[in-house]
Write a protein that holds these residues in place. Structure first.
Motif, PDB file in Angstrom:
ATOM      1  N   PRO A 440       2.217  -5.558  -3.320  1.00 13.90           N
ATOM      2  CA  PRO A 440       0.872  -6.027  -2.930  1.00 13.90           C
ATOM      3  C   PRO A 440       0.563  -5.821  -1.445  1.00 13.90           C
ATOM      4  O   PRO A 440      -0.604  -5.801  -1.060  1.00 13.90           O
ATOM      5  CB  PRO A 440       0.908  -7.526  -3.248  1.00 13.90           C
ATOM      6  CG  PRO A 440       2.044  -7.709  -4.182  1.00 13.90           C
ATOM      7  CD  PRO A 440       3.038  -6.644  -3.868  1.00 13.90           C
ATOM      8  N   PHE A 441       1.586  -5.660  -0.618  1.00 10.37           N
ATOM      9  CA  PHE A 441       1.352  -5.493   0.817  1.00 10.37           C
ATOM     10  C   PHE A 441       0.847  -4.093   1.168  1.00 10.37           C
ATOM     11  O   PHE A 441       0.405  -3.858   2.284  1.00 10.37           O
ATOM     12  CB  PHE A 441       2.613  -5.810   1.621  1.00 10.37           C
ATOM     13  CG  PHE A 441       2.917  -7.287   1.677  1.00 10.37           C
ATOM     14  CD1 PHE A 441       2.370  -8.076   2.673  1.00 10.37           C
ATOM     15  CD2 PHE A 441       3.707  -7.879   0.712  1.00 10.37           C
ATOM     16  CE1 PHE A 441       2.625  -9.433   2.728  1.00 10.37           C
ATOM     17  CE2 PHE A 441       3.976  -9.241   0.747  1.00 10.37           C
ATOM     18  CZ  PHE A 441       3.433 -10.019   1.757  1.00 10.37           C
ATOM     19  N   TYR A 442       0.970  -3.165   0.222  1.00 15.37           N
ATOM     20  CA  TYR A 442       0.430  -1.838   0.486  1.00 15.37           C
ATOM     21  C   TYR A 442      -1.074  -1.794   0.280  1.00 15.37           C
ATOM     22  O   TYR A 442      -1.781  -1.034   0.905  1.00 15.37           O
ATOM     23  CB  TYR A 442       1.090  -0.798  -0.425  1.00 15.37           C
ATOM     24  CG  TYR A 442       2.399  -0.258   0.115  1.00 15.37           C
ATOM     25  CD1 TYR A 442       2.420   0.524   1.264  1.00 15.37           C
ATOM     26  CD2 TYR A 442       3.598  -0.522  -0.520  1.00 15.37           C
ATOM     27  CE1 TYR A 442       3.618   1.028   1.761  1.00 15.37           C
ATOM     28  CE2 TYR A 442       4.798  -0.020  -0.032  1.00 15.37           C
ATOM     29  CZ  TYR A 442       4.804   0.755   1.107  1.00 15.37           C
ATOM     30  OH  TYR A 442       5.965   1.250   1.599  1.00 15.37           O
ATOM     31  N   LYS A 443      -1.536  -2.609  -0.645  1.00 18.58           N
ATOM     32  CA  LYS A 443      -2.924  -2.514  -1.067  1.00 18.58           C
ATOM     33  C   LYS A 443      -3.868  -2.921   0.059  1.00 18.58           C
ATOM     34  O   LYS A 443      -4.019  -4.097   0.346  1.00 18.58           O
ATOM     35  CB  LYS A 443      -3.120  -3.424  -2.278  1.00 18.58           C
ATOM     36  CG  LYS A 443      -4.277  -3.053  -3.150  1.00 18.58           C
ATOM     37  CD  LYS A 443      -4.258  -3.938  -4.387  1.00 18.58           C
ATOM     38  CE  LYS A 443      -5.149  -3.384  -5.458  1.00 18.58           C
ATOM     39  NZ  LYS A 443      -5.000  -4.144  -6.693  1.00 18.58           N
ATOM     40  N   GLU A 444      -4.481  -1.967   0.725  1.00 16.04           N
ATOM     41  CA  GLU A 444      -5.471  -2.255   1.771  1.00 16.04           C
ATOM     42  C   GLU A 444      -4.913  -3.167   2.855  1.00 16.04           C
ATOM     43  O   GLU A 444      -5.649  -3.963   3.436  1.00 16.04           O
ATOM     44  CB  GLU A 444      -6.728  -2.885   1.141  1.00 16.04           C
ATOM     45  CG  GLU A 444      -7.532  -1.930   0.298  1.00 16.04           C
ATOM     46  CD  GLU A 444      -8.168  -0.825   1.116  1.00 16.04           C
ATOM     47  OE1 GLU A 444      -9.104  -1.110   1.860  1.00 16.04           O
ATOM     48  OE2 GLU A 444      -7.688   0.324   1.020  1.00 16.04           O
ATOM     49  N   GLU A 445      -3.598  -3.094   3.070  1.00 16.97           N
ATOM     50  CA  GLU A 445      -3.025  -3.939   4.111  1.00 16.97           C
ATOM     51  C   GLU A 445      -2.186  -3.113   5.080  1.00 16.97           C
ATOM     52  O   GLU A 445      -2.572  -2.917   6.218  1.00 16.97           O
ATOM     53  CB  GLU A 445      -2.188  -5.061   3.481  1.00 16.97           C
ATOM     54  CG  GLU A 445      -3.055  -6.042   2.690  1.00 16.97           C
ATOM     55  CD  GLU A 445      -2.265  -7.134   2.013  1.00 16.97           C
ATOM     56  OE1 GLU A 445      -1.200  -7.505   2.542  1.00 16.97           O
ATOM     57  OE2 GLU A 445      -2.708  -7.607   0.946  1.00 16.97           O
ATOM     58  N   PHE A 446      -1.042  -2.593   4.603  1.00 14.91           N
ATOM     59  CA  PHE A 446      -0.131  -1.894   5.500  1.00 14.91           C
ATOM     60  C   PHE A 446      -0.065  -0.392   5.190  1.00 14.91           C
ATOM     61  O   PHE A 446      -0.146   0.013   4.038  1.00 14.91           O
ATOM     62  CB  PHE A 446       1.277  -2.505   5.417  1.00 14.91           C
ATOM     63  CG  PHE A 446       1.317  -3.878   6.024  1.00 14.91           C
ATOM     64  CD1 PHE A 446       1.542  -4.028   7.382  1.00 14.91           C
ATOM     65  CD2 PHE A 446       1.089  -5.003   5.258  1.00 14.91           C
ATOM     66  CE1 PHE A 446       1.540  -5.279   7.968  1.00 14.91           C
ATOM     67  CE2 PHE A 446       1.075  -6.265   5.826  1.00 14.91           C
ATOM     68  CZ  PHE A 446       1.311  -6.403   7.180  1.00 14.91           C
ATOM     69  N   ASP A 447       0.133   0.403   6.266  1.00 16.10           N
ATOM     70  CA  ASP A 447       0.363   1.834   6.098  1.00 16.10           C
ATOM     71  C   ASP A 447       1.781   2.080   5.617  1.00 16.10           C
ATOM     72  O   ASP A 447       2.045   3.011   4.856  1.00 16.10           O
ATOM     73  CB  ASP A 447       0.220   2.552   7.446  1.00 16.10           C
ATOM     74  CG  ASP A 447      -1.196   2.514   7.976  1.00 16.10           C
ATOM     75  OD1 ASP A 447      -2.115   2.711   7.174  1.00 16.10           O
ATOM     76  OD2 ASP A 447      -1.366   2.281   9.184  1.00 16.10           O
TER      77      ASP A 447
END
Ligand SMILES: [Ca+2]
Ligand SMILES: [Ca+2]
Ligand SMILES: [Ca+2]
Length: 691
Positions: A440-447
């Protein structure tokens, strides 16, 4: 004949006596077998189920078996985290736990099953798992001392009757998911009976779909970057006060970029702090006075830009220092404007939630918009201090500390804000946890995220030498991650033991692991001092040693030094761009698989016509000939046999086989044979397959 049968039964019973937690009447039984010479006077199990209270569920010692056993009344179907406590003080991970969390706590994880009734195992997607691609649901049905009865199976998917197939030989139930399955939570419910007439009752399992219709867009620079983590305090001292500083790093940029070849620096926190490590910030707009002045910092940044080095700032926003002016104002002062910026737990503002056991690190409350806005301002300041829209005076991105402690909604806001200022700025997250937690941290959050799952998978492979399991873990892991994602791969950092200690002093394993990190996808990261073969185990103070600059010249002069090995790997990665090509299941640039005997781990990297084969031998013996399924070599044209001209990198020699590497690789029908490919245990090789 009878004796033989008895023997077979007896030995199979012995083998199947697992020490993994097992259902018994009244709960779950835990086992512990101390190592030879290990002093155990008392032992108990504790976890989420009892508020982590040591001593409540003690083990009993069975000296004849040399095993300790304890029963805890766990609720079936409810996942629990747990640990064992030796002699009331030492908290250890159950070495036989079915699953161990891949975070800093390393807890055992089990989902207890009821005793005496049928249950399910090997569920895919696993209970609570997130999936990013649609694949069939499968699970194994297990009866109580008898086979499951197909006719009794009742299956609901999201509350609706679901068609399924059931293989009576393997007891595996499966059904397909629709291609248009919506994102979000999905529930599977079933019940079944076995041939003894025992019924499972209602069994429920859930998973989440997260399809990433929007792929991750991380700055392309980092696909081929090599990152280096610096603890400023112990890296290089310019003024002889014994404390590393910005001027010290500036004076060593030649070493970093020319000698070593790194082009991205992550510096541990440089804001003013009251601790040596700096992970509790007093002033987010300052430079730690021990490290120099703001001008020193600007000169450092300018020199980095001149050399094409990108600089990442350690951004610590989960908590502040207890001397931050907000906290000083709010402490013991409920009417303060900053009361709701922290998580005070009493009316007087004299007690508060903090990071871990550190009372000096009061946790911020992101429900209060004031908190989030403050950090957007801080981010804007470091990206462009004079606010003229020109980023040449700013940092290149953020390494976000303890990212999982800060709400997802805030990271989403943070991303939009940072990218609106500088779309090239990197947002890198520290999420120390398993794959499921990372997604979930990839989704529109982290590169990018630090690849902890790979760190643990590599550690397991080096310990177990199970090449098939390593390949399977890595393939499954890559296929679960979203399109376009990028990750940082590492063997150490300021919170983990040094790589040589991770591999218990085994230099061959260390070199193999480094080879994998530099030949496989992801941005490789080096923690300062690793290139000088520094050693150190936790607590973290032991891995934050002073860098001894006088060792560098010696290391460079010695051909076989670890420093020169790092330099070779970096040069290898730069000379062969296919090795740094990004990979995910949507854009495939890698295939990892074991050889047919499961002795070697092999991988193919490809980018257009450039195709490379890497092989690792961690089997305990010399590999002379290898055989693979030809399926893995679909893009390869086997034209000629001048393979010895194509060796890119190799650690293959042993005293017996020095210089005897003239591999021949041919495809015969369904097989690819690599003969006369001598790789000693602990060795590796990388070959270019297409000219
Ligand atoms: Ca100094
Ligand atoms: Ca300070
Ligand atoms: Ca500017």
């Amino acid at each position: 004949m009878k004796i033989a049968v008895f023997f077979v039964l007896f030995s199979s019973l012995t083998i199947s006596q697992s020490l993994a937690p097992a259902p018994v009447e009244g709960g779950t039984m835990f086992f512990y077998k101390p190592a030879e010479g290990e002093q155990v006077n008392s032992l108990s199990v504790a976890g989420g189920f009892n508020g982590w209270k040591a001593g409540q569920y003690p083990f009993t010692h069975f000296p004849k078996e040399g095993i300790w056993k304890a029963v805890a009344p766990l609720e079936p179907g409810k996942e629990v985290f747990y640990k064992f406590i030796i002699n009331d003080t030492l908290w250890i991970t159950d070495p036989n736990a079915p699953f161990i969390t891949e975070d800093e706590w390393r807890n055992g994880v089990i989902t207890p099953v009821p005793y005496g009734v049928p249950y399910i195992s090997e569920v895919h997607p696993a209970q609570g798992q997130r999936i990013t691609r649609i694949s069939p649901v499968t699970m194994r049905l297990i009866g109580f001392n008898s086979q499951p009865d197909k006719n009794t199976i009742r299956l609901l998917f999201n509350g609706q009757r679901q068609e399924f197939s059931f293989n009576e030989n393997t007891s595996v139930l499966s059904f397909s998911l629709p291609d248009d399955l919506p994102d979000g939570e999905h529930t599977i419910e079933l019940s079944f009976g076995d041939k003894n007439g025992k019924n499972s009752g209602k069994i429920q399992t859930k998973f989440f779909a997260d399809r990433y219709i929007i792929p991750v867009t991380s700055p392309a620079f980092y696909d081929s970057a090599v990152m280096y983590e610096i603890y400023i305090r112990t890296f290089a001292d310019s003024d002889g006060d014994g404390i590393g500083d910005f001027n010290g790093i500036t004076s060593r940029l030649g070493y970093l970029s020319d000698t070593l070849g790194v082009n991205t620096l992550w510096l541990m926190p440089w804001n003013e702090s009251t601790t040596e490590h700096g992970y509790n910030v007093v002033d987010y707009f300052s430079i730690e006075q021990d490290y120099g002045t703001f001008e020193d910092y600007q000169i450092f940044l300018k020199e980095c830009k001149n050399r094409g080095i990108r600089v990442l700032m350690d951004f610590v926003i989960n908590h502040t220092d207890s001397t931050h002016n907000w906290f000083l104002d709010a402490y013991n002062n409920p009417s303060s404007t900053y009361t709701s910026s922290y998580q005070f737990t009493n009316d007087k503002n004299t007690d508060w939630n903090h990071f871990g056991v550190e009372r000096k690190m009061p946790k911020l409350d992101f429900d209060n918009p004031q908190v989030g806005e403050y950090f957007l301002e801080a981010a804007r300041f470091w990206l462009d201090p004079n606010g003229d829209g020109d980023f040449s005076d700013g940092i290149d991105g953020f390494r976000c500390d303890a990212a999982k402690e800060v709400p997802h909604t805030y990271w989403n806001t943070f991303r939009k804000f940072v990218k609106s200022i500088n779309p090239e700025a990197l947002i890198l997250g520290e999420v120390w946890d398993n794959l499921n937690y990372l997604i979930p941290f990839y989704k529109e959050e982290f590169d990018m995220l630090f690849d902890y799952p790979f760190y643990y998978s590599l550690e397991r492979y080096m310990t177990s030498a199970d090449a098939a399991k390593f390949a399977e873990d890595e393939s499954r892991y890559e296929s679960a991650l979203p399109a376009g994602h990028q990750k940082v791969r590492f063997l150490s950092n300021h919170d983990n033991q040094r790589p040589l200690n991770l591999f218990e002093g085994n230099l061959n394993k260390l070199r193999q692991a480094l080879f994998l990190i530099f030949a496989m996808p992801g941005t490789p990261m080096i923690y300062y001092g690793d290139e000088l073969l520094y050693q150190g185990v936790l607590p973290p103070e032991n891995v934050r040693n002073q860098l001894e600059w006088n060792f560098i010249a010696d290391s460079l002069a010695y051909e076989g030094s670890m420093l020169n090995f790092y330099r070779e790997l970096i040069a290898m990665r730069k000379a062969h761009p296919a090795l740094s090509r990004k990979h995910d299941s949507f854009e495939s640039s890698m295939n990892i698989f074991p050889d047919k005997k499961g002795e070697a781990a092999a991988f193919i990297r490809y980018s257009g016509k450039d195709i490379y084969l890497g092989v690792i031998n961690n089997s305990g013996k010399i590999i002379k000939d290898l055989e693979f399924d030809a399926d893995h070599f679909n893009n390869v044209t086997f034209t000629d046999n001048r393979w010895h001209d194509r060796i890119i990198a190799a650690e293959i020699e042993s005293d017996n086989f020095r210089g005897m590497v003239y591999p021949e690789i041919v495809k015969i029908g369904e097989r690819v044979l690599a003969s006369a490919l001598y790789i000693n245990h602990g060795g590796f090789i990388l070959l270019k397959l297409n000219q």
